[in-house]
Each structure stands twice: as structure tokens, then as C-alpha cells.
Enzyme design. Structure first.
Site, PDB file in Angstrom:
ATOM      1  N   ARG A   1     -27.586  14.180 -25.111  1.00  0.00           N
ATOM      2  CA  ARG A   1     -27.404  14.415 -26.554  1.00  0.00           C
ATOM      3  C   ARG A   1     -25.954  14.501 -27.005  1.00  0.00           C
ATOM      4  NH1 ARG A   1     -31.536  17.306 -24.933  1.00  0.00           N
ATOM      5  NH2 ARG A   1     -33.428  16.089 -25.190  1.00  0.00           N
TER       6      ARG A   1
ATOM      7  N   THR B   1     -29.571  17.347 -20.235  1.00  0.00           N
ATOM      8  CA  THR B   1     -29.760  16.395 -21.329  1.00  0.00           C
ATOM      9  C   THR B   1     -29.017  16.849 -22.579  1.00  0.00           C
ATOM     10  OG1 THR B   1     -31.740  17.552 -22.137  1.00  0.00           O
ATOM     11  CG2 THR B   1     -32.087  15.775 -20.530  1.00  0.00           C
TER      12      THR B   1
ATOM     13  N   SER C   1     -32.465  21.670 -18.757  1.00  0.00           N
ATOM     14  CA  SER C   1     -33.805  21.137 -18.970  1.00  0.00           C
ATOM     15  C   SER C   1     -34.616  21.371 -17.707  1.00  0.00           C
ATOM     16  CB  SER C   1     -33.741  19.641 -19.254  1.00  0.00           C
ATOM     17  OG  SER C   1     -32.960  19.374 -20.384  1.00  0.00           O
TER      18      SER C   1
ATOM     19  N   GLU D   1     -40.879  21.467 -17.561  1.00  0.00           N
ATOM     20  CA  GLU D   1     -42.076  20.865 -16.964  1.00  0.00           C
ATOM     21  C   GLU D   1     -42.021  20.941 -15.442  1.00  0.00           C
ATOM     22  OE1 GLU D   1     -40.734  19.640 -19.993  1.00  0.00           O
ATOM     23  OE2 GLU D   1     -42.418  20.904 -20.559  1.00  0.00           O
TER      24      GLU D   1
ATOM     25  N   ASN E   1     -40.674  25.952 -23.946  1.00  0.00           N
ATOM     26  CA  ASN E   1     -42.017  26.396 -23.541  1.00  0.00           C
ATOM     27  C   ASN E   1     -41.982  27.202 -22.243  1.00  0.00           C
ATOM     28  OD1 ASN E   1     -41.398  23.608 -22.418  1.00  0.00           O
ATOM     29  ND2 ASN E   1     -43.107  24.197 -21.125  1.00  0.00           N
TER      30      ASN E   1
ATOM     31  N   ASP F   1     -47.170  23.723 -25.872  1.00  0.00           N
ATOM     32  CA  ASP F   1     -45.850  23.142 -25.586  1.00  0.00           C
ATOM     33  C   ASP F   1     -44.989  23.035 -26.837  1.00  0.00           C
ATOM     34  OD1 ASP F   1     -43.756  21.986 -24.056  1.00  0.00           O
ATOM     35  OD2 ASP F   1     -44.419  19.981 -24.628  1.00  0.00           O
TER      36      ASP F   1
ATOM     37  N   TRP G   1     -37.165  10.028 -35.803  1.00  0.00           N
ATOM     38  CA  TRP G   1     -36.708  10.652 -34.558  1.00  0.00           C
ATOM     39  C   TRP G   1     -35.187  10.621 -34.430  1.00  0.00           C
ATOM     40  CZ3 TRP G   1     -40.610  12.760 -31.425  1.00  0.00           C
ATOM     41  CH2 TRP G   1     -40.183  13.348 -30.223  1.00  0.00           C
TER      42      TRP G   1
ATOM     43  N   TRP H   1     -38.870  11.015 -26.136  1.00  0.00           N
ATOM     44  CA  TRP H   1     -40.278  11.280 -25.893  1.00  0.00           C
ATOM     45  C   TRP H   1     -41.152  10.269 -26.634  1.00  0.00           C
ATOM     46  CZ3 TRP H   1     -42.750  16.857 -26.311  1.00  0.00           C
ATOM     47  CH2 TRP H   1     -44.030  16.821 -25.744  1.00  0.00           C
TER      48      TRP H   1
END
Lengths: 595, 595
Positions: free
Chosen positions: A132, A176, A191, A194, A277, A319, A489, A553
Site C-alpha cells: 500500500r 502489505t 498482515s 488468516e 479479524n 471477517d 476499490w 481481494w
């Protein structure tokens, strides 16, 4: 002669101070200069507002492409360039190249940098290999690499000055996010939500890359840097506020990652960011509120201590990462001008808080189709859930259907803009619902720890997957809404020229009227836009720049070359049609008015 | 009623004829319509001239980017798109994607095609994974894949209609060239001169992909399709004209590849193309003239029989492939208008021949630094070599220094343009010399069979690696010359609007005055240009389009990610500095005047 000595003396003092508060003063000053764009967020307040007005509502229709630059990298390009003096710094997704372009010399490449990274980091990145953006201070460019190393590059020649190891990709920790420099430190998140990472925000000394502090999102107080003064909604959170909300040691693989944008208020001396999350996505496996995942943090930048926190989505079941940007603005709320923090959360609610003390002022849906909660209780700050859409209530291996928004939220990382001229927020949004089925998953370090399958689609009766909206954060009301075929986005930009810009997944840069949302200009860039529009001035001319390069995503199907629903394409099936509009490819497109 | 029957009858006849001469008539007619661009060469004469003149010398300075399209592929993008009606067809290098874009509907992707190809073909491609474009006829798009398959795609929906296996990549045969449709056949060459391929030109029936004829560049007469009527410089070549010029069976691995452009003269019913270097690059290993490598062929398109040939560089000692385009133009030569064929050879000489009979009219250097030969003997057609630069005379393992031009020639595949308005040729050129050291190499099928090392650099005293020149082919004279920092490796376009366009390796699209070479416009496209500029009209507006995406031989260092001189970067060291100007990335940029 005395004058010279004095000047030299002051210079030496300034040089000594560089790397401490001076870096911040310099950055703060530079960020006031609308000709430059010195941090990924535009300014510390994260407003993405420019005082430049050469390009205005009357002439924006005549905008044309001034120059272009291919980055040599195909996958999703989030973020946008920095402008420091006459130099533009452009970054890419993995392999995280950095280019310094000479604005004064036909945008020639002054230097480029490509870190050596193990490509095995790629499958550990949940949602494309995005990055980013960069940070600048004190003659250094800071890059947060995919392998979760933070590096400082000499801004003049690209030489590597130091490397800080922020995390370990073999355990699922990746980079990220755009770092932010605050005073003599550079702050960077992680990050890995997950992969069951216990995520943190970490500050490094800009001078040598030594760690100054690390604040986890969950764990004991000395890890999360909470003390007796830390409050939530005005009340002290008390001892072990996080530990009490997890079962056993689950907080150690608890997620709460920190890959979003940072903001800083120099007058309050507080940094703000959100956590993501809790791990896993299967709520049954982690009883409790899972604090402080899904939380807005206000921390002291010198020592990381939390002043206040607010958890938006206790015990997340969908999430709904809380990492979206915090925008700092002094705006009227119920008749009073407030030092506000405004946050458009993935969960579909837009929150307005008092950023001094974390008091909750407004919490309203910014997409009328949001259905998982009816409202936010303004006393407790907790959402009032709807049982039908509770994946906890429905249980494991049950496919809960029609939940709005989808996991990627009513908005994801794509940042909104705020215009102090209009006191309005301009927000690129998603308009997507989902079916969500949690399942039991066991934790193995470095392996996916997701625990849910899902599929996404537009809300019933709607064709559009996104809207670009204008939001009154004092009232919590949509002022106007422009539908977008796909999600909006790309990040927005508001300007003093009474034009608001944003990018679309098909690849259009669009300019709209801030009062009405009426389209004033559009141009089809080479690829879908998930980057953030920015502006700068060079040689007396205002430029608008944006990275295109579809992915992220929403574009993961294309970016990762998924061809089968069973490979994960099903989850983002709503975006399959993107391939009829655009293809991969990172290109910076720079616009200006004709001479 | 009778009328209807008649019309139906004629329709049926036309349908039956489709796929025979009718395809050619249709194409010929379509190629006269300046709104379309129906073959890679623009028209059969290969002039790359457009009658469009909405964009002219007075207004070209106001040109702006109308739209852009990323191809999703990084390596070198040669060639350019086709325009058939309202559809633009864009191709890419390996993996050879094809996109059909709807010009009438915001350039949406109507269909895309990506062949399944073994990636092991990549290392077999000598000079980047380029592809020079598509052909169209009879509702089909023809693609020459990297794996040397020729496929026909339904132009409406991209469905695969047939596949012809033109060669075997495991033996070094690959596809890079643009096919050309002539009457009911589609003609396609082969690449593989660096792998000892016995190369050929092959014609397939457009209807079903069945091979109609195959004409090798070397071998027995029944393989090269020569007969008693075949002439060279007006004289019959006689029996076994090729076999006599090779030692033993060496012709079987003799090269003479055919990866350049085709041209066709419908009134003479002859196709023209050139053959490449004899294999290996070590001249000592293949005594003789090595016919018919390095040769211009004029063949009957129905049966492939050669009418005339002319070998430019007998017994090549420098890799001066003769594959560059043949431009057909009726121009004044020594006071008489001649049906001429004009060819700018890699060896640095520009040849003007009578295209009816192959008579040599003019052969002059188009770069004054060319030094390997003093001149061409106009009676024998043979170059008069300079011993100092003869790698044959200097022998194996001797490094012959200062040979001009370098192996990539005073021009490579980048096609020139011709304006019938000015009778002048506009030629993108290289300005590069080399050191060349031949060595003994043994042949193994599918393995490199090069037999020389070389390094390239600008001519002594010069900084520029290229020039864009205007050439009088009747007199054999340079009219003006614009120096270019790097080679002008993108194909030119001349227009009735008195503007000539070409692209540069740094990425500039340039427009110049055909009379003086004065620059009228430049724009920095996303990446270096090795594609060919083309033009079309849609909705009453003239567009200029060009593929950028640096690579090809000059850009192979970047395209293949070479980092060390020992990896082959040394050979193209002169182009190392390109990385200071541009990066990889395939993007189509389309220009128009403002509304």
C-alpha cells in the site's frame, strides 16, 4: 561573520535533532505543501484532500494524460506514489520494487530497488501480493516488504540503510501496509489474520531501525501496552482487558492484524489505527469478545501506550476486519464542532468518535443493505445483531445465507477522502452480500487458519457491486450515491478545485462533482484501479496520478490466475466479469490540463 | 421472386468461393479502406501508409491519449493490432493471448484467447518471446503461436477452428512472425536460425488448415520449390542452386529462417519475403554461399514456386539476417517509374529491385558507418567485403573488432513506412557496431547452435544507438536523419496528414515532419516501444495506436531479466541504460485529437 557562525550553529542543531522530533516537524511542514505528497495518506489526518485547485470543476473535463510509467509488475497495485521535492517514488506489489523518478528530467528513473525475497511468501499472502505504499522522512524511503521486513532506503540513491525484521513469513506474517513516520519513529503493522498471527503495531527508530516498542492487538497488558489510564467509551478498560475475552491461550493465535492505514494527530500526539479479524473465521472456535481485535486504537507514538480503544465488532462472525482508515477532521456533530475520528468499517457502519477520548458520537449504516445488525447501541457501543445472520448462532457447517455486507465489507482498505471545504466524506464502497459457512479448523504455524467458506454476490435485486457515496459524518447520512458496476476499490481524492476523484475496477479514473456526484470526467487507464488517486504540482502545473493494475481481494481471481471455483474463484465469483473489462498490469497514469 | 432466387444463388456462389480467391478480394478491398487496418503490414504492399488525414502536421501537437489497454503480459510487444469493422484484435508475446475489443462499446473485451503452450518453448526463442501480429480473412483470426502452431480463431467468438502444426519447438522451431493471407491461403514462416532449423515458408488453406505447399530456404529444388524458370538477377539459377553452395548435408541444419514480414503484389501475383542467417554463426563451419539464406524470394502464392531470388549476403559472417520487410512501391529510379521492391537489410545496405524480375537497381548504405563492405557490385549483386571485418578471414577464436553494423543490423524487424505522397521511405534504424568471435559448435537438435560470441556498442565517436531516417530509394540517399539515444526499434507509420510516426525504446511515441524530420509531438507511453504504430478511424475520429512493452533483441536484457554479462547481457550491453528510462509491461496506447 557572526551571522554565518550562528547559521552554522543552528544548522548543526537541526542536524542533531534530525531523526528525533525534527523529522516529524519536517514531515508535518512538508505535508502542508500541496505541491508534494509526502505520505501515503496525503497528510497525518488521512484526509486525502489537496489544496491544489488549478484543476477544477470547470476544466477537469479537459484533463488529459501527461505521461505514463509501467512498473514491470503484473499483480494488484494498491496505494500510490509519494512526491518529495522533484522526485516521485513509485512502489509495486511483490517483488516490491521501488522506483525514484526524476520529475525535472522527463521522469527518468534515478534509481530502482528490488529486495531479494523468498517467493514462498506469495502463497502466504491472503488477498493478493499487494503493497500500500512507502513512507518518507529524514532522507529515507521506508518500504514494508512482503516478507514483513521493513527497510530504509537512501532517498537519493536507493542504497539500503537498514533492515528491521518485523515478522516471519513462515509463520504467516507478511507485509502489505504503508508505514507511517511519526516523530523519530516509523510505525508499521502486520498482515496474517488468516494464518493465526498474534498481530501488532511496531515502532522502529528511523535512524537505525532499532525497535522502539511493539503493541500487540491481544494478550497481556504488557504486550498490548495498556495501563490503568486506557479507556473504552470513557471508562477504564481495567486489568487484563484482552485476556479475559479469550479462552485459554487462543489469544496467541488471535489475529487482530494491523495492515490498514495509520493516522496521527500532532496536537493530541496520538496515532490511530484499526485491528482486523480474530482468528479463525469460525466464531465457534473462539468464545468471547476476542479483544482487542476489530478495534480502533489511539496510542502514544513515543511508547505505544494505548490511551483509548473502541471495539466495533466484538466476537466477529463475518471477517469484518476493523483495519479501514481513520480520518481525522474537525466537523460539526449535533451542532458542535468536534475533533472527530471518522471510520467506515468493513461491517457496514460508519463511526464518528471524539478522537481525544474515544467517545462514540455517531454509528450509522453507510449502505442501506447492511443486515447483520440493526444498529449500534450508543451506550454500550455494541452492534445489535440479527440472529438469522449470526454465523455463531447458526453454528458450524451451516451455510448462513444472504449476509450483508460480505466479508470484504461495505468498504475494504480503499481509503475515503474528506473535504474541509464541504465537510463531506467521499467514500468508495462495496455493495456485496455473502453466504458464510464456518467449519472447524486446527492451527498449524504458517498454514491457512481460515475456518470458513463463503461466496459473494450483489444484494438481492441489485446489479451494482459498489457505490461511490458522499457521507455526512455528523448526521450519519448518505448525501448522494453513484452506483458502480463493480466495487469502487480505488482510494478517493478531494481537492480545493471542487472535484473528487476515484478509480474503478474496470480501470476508469473518474472525476465527480462533490455537491451532486455528477460525473465530470472519465478516462480508461490500462488496467483496473485499486490504487489511490493523488495530486501534486510540478513546474507550475497540477498533476493527478493513479496506479492501475487490477488485483487485490476483489481482483484476486485475475491476479492469482484462478480458473476454477474450487480454487477459490467461487468466493469472488461476483467479480468474474471483470475479465471482460480489463487485464493485469501495473501502470502509473499521470494527468494534467493541456498547455 | 426471380430476383430473390438470383440473389440467393449469387450468395451461395459467394459462400462457396469464400475461402478461395474471394478471401483475397475481400482483404484487398478492406485494405483500401483507411478506417480499418486489416493486416499486420497495413496493406499488401507493406507501405504502412494511411490515407487518413484528420490528424495532420498542424494539429498533431494537440494529440492526446484517448484510451489504454494493458495486455497482462510483461515481455517485448512487437507488432500491432488489427481493426476489422468495429473490432480491434490485440495480440501479446508468449503466452500469445488474443483479445477482441469492442470499439463501439467502450473497448470492452468481447472475447479473449490463450493457447495452452508448453513453457519450455521460452528458452528456445532466441531473442525474446515476441510475436509480430495476427492475420484476418474469411471471418477468422490467424495466430502464429510461439510453439510454431498456426491456429484459426473464429473472429466473432474466439473459438478455435483449426490448428496446423508448422514446426516442432523441441527441434528449435518456434513462431514469432505475423501470418499473411493471400487468396485462399495463409502463409507463415518459422524462427530457429540459432538452432539449426532448415527453415521454410508454408501455405495453409484458410478453410481447413491443410498444408498447401512448403518452400524451404535451402535444399534440393523440390524442397525449395525452384524450377527452370527461377532466376537471380535475370539469369536462371539452374539445377541444385542451393545444394551446390553447401558442404554435404549441412543444408539440413542450414537456417535461412523466415520470421520477417510478407508482402504481396496482386497484379503480379507474387509474394515477397526474406530469409535469415545460415546456421551456425561461425562461417568457417559452413563453406560456400549457403544459398538461399540471406535471400529475397518472389514466389507464386498458389504453389510456392520461386519466380526470382536475390541473395544479399552470400556466406554470411555476421548474422545479417535478410528477413526485414519488402516494401512494394512504384517509384522513380533514374528517371523512370519502376515497380520497385525496397528492402532495408540488416547488413546496412538498402536495396531497390524491380519486383517483376528481381533486377537490382540500387544498393547503398543507409548508415554511413557501415564498414564490413565497401559497396555492392551491381553486376554480380555481391558485396565487396573488407578483410579486416571478415570473421571468416580472421578465423575461429579470433575476436574481430569494430564491425558495423552489429548482428542486429542497421535495422532489424522494425518495419519502415513509405509515403506515396512524398515517394520517401521513413526508416527506424539501429546505429550499433560489434566485436564478433566465431567458435566451433556441434549440432544437437533443439540446442543452441550459435557458434559466436559478440558484444555491441555505438559506432566510435557517436553516442546514439539509432537514427530515424528519410530515404530516397531511387537515388539511394539519406534525406534527413534524426538521432535516437537508443535504436528506433518500433515500426513507422506515414500518413496523408503529412505526419510520420514511430516509437522509441525509451517509450516515446514521436510524430515528425516528413519533409524535415522535425519533431511535432512526443508522448511517453508506459514502456519502451518495439511495436508498430498504426491508425484507424472509428465514429468519425482518427486514432493512432501503438503497443508499448520493452523487449525484443535490443531489450532482451530487461525482458529476460538478465543481470550478468556472462548470462548474455554483455552482448546487448549498449542497451543496459534502457533500465534508466523504462520498465517492462505490455500496454496499448490509443491517441486522438481532443473533441
Amino acid at each position: 561573520m557572526r551571522k554565518v557562525l550562528l547559521a552554522t550553529g543552528l544548522g548543526a542543531m537541526a542536524a542533531m535533532a534530525a531523526g528525533s522530533a525534527a523529522a516529524n516537524d519536517e514531515l508535518n511542514r512538508m505535508s502542508q505543501n500541496p505541491a508534494e505528497w509526502v505520505m501515503a495518506t496525503g497528510d497525518y489526518a488521512n484526509q486525502r484532500y489537496s489544496k491544489l485547485k488549478q484543476i477544477n470543476a470547470s476544466n477537469v473535463g479537459k484533463l488529459q494524460v501527461a505521461w505514463t510509467f509501467s512498473t514491470g509488475v503484473l499483480r494488484g497495485h494498491e496505494g500510490g506514489p509519494l512526491i518529495i521535492g522533484n522526485v516521485m517514488y513509485v512502489h509495486t506489489p511483490f517483488p516490491n520494487k521501488v522506483y525514484a523518478l526524476d520529475l525535472a528530467n522527463e521522469n527518468k528513473i534515478i534509481w530502482s530497488y528490488e529486495p531479494k525475497q523468498d517467493p514462498n511468501v506469495i502463497p502466504v499472502m491472503c488477498c493478493d501480493t499487494v503493497n500500500r505504499g512507502l513512507a518518507y522522512a529524514d532522507g529515507k524511503i521506508f518500504l514494508h516488504q512482503a516478507d514483513d521486513k521493513l527497510v530504509a532506503l537512501n532517498a537519493k540513491n536507493g542504497n539500503l540503510e537498514w533492515t528491521a525484521v518485523n515478522g516471519d513469513p513462515s509463520k504467516g506474517q507478511t507485509g502489505t501496509s504503508a508505514p507511517m513516520v511519526v516523530k523519530d519513529k516509523v510505525l508499521v503493522g502486520t498482515s496474517g489474520g488468516e494464518f493465526g498471527v498474534q498481530c501488532s503495531m511496531t515502532a522502529y527508530n528511523i535512524k537505525d531501525g532499532k525497535q522502539a516498542w511493539k503493541a500487540y492487538s491481544e494478550g497481556p497488558d504488557d504486550q498490548i501496552l495498556f495501563n490503568e489510564a486506557t479507556t473504552s467509551l470513557g471508562k477504564p478498560v481495567g486489568k487484563d482487558s484482552s485476556l479475559k475475552t479469550w479462552e485459554g491461550d487462543q489469544w496467541k493465535i488471535g489475529g487482530g492484524c494491523t495492515w490498514g492505514w495509520l493516522a496521527y494527530d500532532p496536537s493530541l500526539d496520538l496515532v490511530y489505527y484499526g485491528s482486523g479479524n480474530p482468528s479463525t473465521w469460525n466464531p465457534k472456535q473462539r468464545p468471547g469478545d476476542n479483544k482487542w481485535s476489530m478495534t480502533i486504537f489511539a496510542r502514544n507514538p513515543d511508547n505505544g501506550m494505548a490511551k483509548w480503544v473502541y471495539q466495533m465488532t466484538p466476537h466477529d462472525e463475518w471477517d469484518y476486519d476493523g483495519i479501514n482508515e481513520m480520518i481525522l477532521a474537525d466537523i460539526p456533530v449535533k451542532g458542535q464542532t468536534v475533533k472527530a475520528l471518522v471510520h467506515f468499517d468493513r461491517n457496514g457502519f460508519a463511526y464518528t468518535l471524539n478522537r481525544e477520548n474515544g467517545q462514540l458520537l455517531v454509528a450509522e449504516k453507510y449502505d442501506p443493505k447492511v443486515n447483520w445488525a440493526t444498529k449500534v447501541d450508543m451506550t454500550t457501543g455494541r452492534p445489535e445483531g440479527v440472529k438469522q445472520y449470526s454465523t455463531e448462532a447458526n453454528g458450524e457447517d451451516h451455510n448462513s445465507k444472504g449476509i450483508c455486507p460480505a466479508a470484504l465489507g461495505s468498504k475494504d482498505q480503499q481509503p475515503a477522502a474528506f473535504s474541509p471545504k464541504t465537510n463531506v466524506f467521499y467514500v468508495p464502497t462495496n455493495h456485496v452480500c455473502m453466504d458464510y459457512e464456518p467449519f472447524k479448523v486446527s492451527y498449524t504455524a504458517g498454514q491457512p487458519y481460515v475456518g470458513a467458506t463463503l461466496s459473494m454476490y450483489p444484494p438481492q435485486g441489485d446489479q451494482n457491486l459498489g457505490n461511490f457515496i458522499a457521507w455526512d459524518a455528523g448526521q450519519g447520512k448518505i448525501l448522494w450515491s453513484d452506483p458502480e458496476q463493480f466495487s469502487a476499490w480505488g482510494g478517493a481524492l478531494a481537492t480545493a478545485g471542487d472535484v473528487v476523484f476515484y478509480g474503478t475496477l474496470e480501470g476508469y479514473l473518474k472525476a465527480v462533482d462533490p455537491a451532486t456526484g455528477k460525473e465530470l470526467y472519465r478516462f480508461k487507464t490500462p488496467s483496473g484501479i485499486i490504487g489511490n488517486v493523488m495530486t501534486y504540482m510540478h513546474g507550475g502545473k497540477q498533476y493527478i496520478a493513479v496506479l492501475s493494475g487490477v488485483g487485490g481481494w476483489a481482483g484476486i481471481g485475475m491476479a492469482a490466475g484462478l480458473t476454477k471455483d474450487t480454487d477459490g474463484l467461487g468466493a469472488v465469483g461476483a467479480y468474474k466479469a471483470l475479465a471482460n473489462y480489463t487485464q493485469l498490469g501495473g501502470v502509473l497514469t499521470v494527468f494534467a490540463l493541456p498547455d
